[in-house]
Design a protein around this motif. Structure first.
Motif, mmCIF file in Angstrom:
data_model
loop_
_atom_site.group_PDB
_atom_site.id
_atom_site.type_symbol
_atom_site.label_atom_id
_atom_site.label_comp_id
_atom_site.label_asym_id
_atom_site.label_seq_id
_atom_site.Cartn_x
_atom_site.Cartn_y
_atom_site.Cartn_z
ATOM 1 N N GLY A 56 0.769 -1.212 0.102
ATOM 2 C CA GLY A 56 -0.065 -0.081 -0.101
ATOM 3 C C GLY A 56 0.729 1.304 0.000
ATOM 4 N N MET A 57 1.664 1.496 1.089
ATOM 5 C CA MET A 57 2.463 2.544 1.019
ATOM 6 C C MET A 57 3.704 2.473 0.097
ATOM 7 N N GLU A 61 4.313 5.385 -2.721
ATOM 8 C CA GLU A 61 5.599 6.298 -2.428
ATOM 9 C C GLU A 61 6.385 6.199 -3.414
ATOM 10 N N ARG A 64 4.918 8.333 -6.097
ATOM 11 C CA ARG A 64 4.999 9.698 -5.726
ATOM 12 C C ARG A 64 6.589 10.123 -6.325
ATOM 13 N N LEU A 117 14.354 6.668 -3.949
ATOM 14 C CA LEU A 117 13.869 5.186 -3.637
ATOM 15 C C LEU A 117 14.636 4.617 -2.257
ATOM 16 N N HIS A 120 13.445 6.869 0.896
ATOM 17 C CA HIS A 120 11.909 7.072 1.045
ATOM 18 C C HIS A 120 11.221 5.916 0.814
ATOM 19 N N ALA A 121 11.491 5.034 0.087
ATOM 20 C CA ALA A 121 10.585 3.954 -0.243
ATOM 21 C C ALA A 121 10.708 2.542 0.775
ATOM 22 N N PRO A 122 9.473 2.481 1.248
ATOM 23 C CA PRO A 122 9.329 1.595 2.468
ATOM 24 C C PRO A 122 9.756 0.198 2.134
#
Lengths: 154, 83
Positions: A56-57, A61, A64, A117, A120-122
């Protein structure tokens, strides 16, 4: 607005197929830049990386980040494909494809995307060693600094 | 409010997610981390080094001073190592 494609998948990534998908039937693209991030074997020590993500996130992200790049550079296409689950040495972890009329936009946006990435990417990497040990990979200060420079060089 | 944990935060706490009802005095992420640490050793060990804890509120990155009012899902995790 650029064509944006984002996918978080557990299957192997195919760079040729993605370039083909972006460029098929197009006469307006002058440059395609790809970045391929591979799983290293760390001199034979590593058996696999396990990539955990935040469903989901992670998709939101990554999208984004792709849209930020599209807002900052004149790129017509951006694809960001990222693996989750177990990845073996030699396999692709992340694939970034950017396309533009002229090369600079494609080069710079691909680098920007990778720097964001990383920070910030989880996603979280866990190492599985050939000896049977498991350990979380620590974040690198150098990755924060790589991201930071984009804030200073507009 | 739903809490979700990832990577070593998840492993140290010993679960992937839970639903909690913090007291009214818990207004920010920092308040929430402080309150969670009082809930047991596993939380204290997982969240004790608060500078290493990253936060997302309803899927958006947030700082520790952000308000959690109206937030449905709080994610706590270590610095990210993707890409």
């Amino acid at each position: 607005m650029a064509h944006v494609r984002v996918a978080i998948v557990s299957e192997p990534l195919d760079i040729t197929a993605e370039i083909e998908r972006v460029s098929a039937g197009r006469g307006d693209i002058g440059a395609i830049v790809t970045f391929t991030g591979l799983c290293r074997d760390e001199d034979g020590r590593l058996e696999a990386l396990e990539l955990e993500h935040y469903p989901g996130m992670a998709e939101n992200e990554v999208k984004r980040i792709a849209e930020q790049a599209a807002g900052r550079w004149e790129i017509s296409d951006v694809s960001i494909l990222h693996r989750h689950g177990k990845v073996r040495p030699g396999e692709i972890i992340v694939l970034v494809v950017t396309a533009s009329k002229h090369r600079h936009a494609a080069f710079e946006s691909a680098e920007f995307i990778m720097d964001f990435l990383k920070t910030h990417a989880p996603f979280w990497k866990k190492e599985h060693t050939a000896a049977g040990a498991v350990a979380w990979v620590a974040a690198k200060q150098a990755d924060d600094e790589a991201e930071e420079r984009w804030n200073n060089s507009d | 409010m739903k809490l979700v944990y990832f990577a070593w935060v998840r492993e140290r706490i010993g679960m992937a997610e839970e639903t909690v009802d913090p007291p009214r005095s818990v207004e920010t992420v920092a308040d929430l981390l402080g309150w969670l640490r009082t809930r047991g050793d596993s939380y204290d060990i997982a969240l004790g080094e608060s500078g290493a804890i990253r936060v997302a509120l309803d899927h958006d990155h947030a700082d520790h001073d952000a308000s959690i009012a109206g937030i449905r899902e709080v994610a706590l995790f270590p610095p990210m190592t993707g890409g």
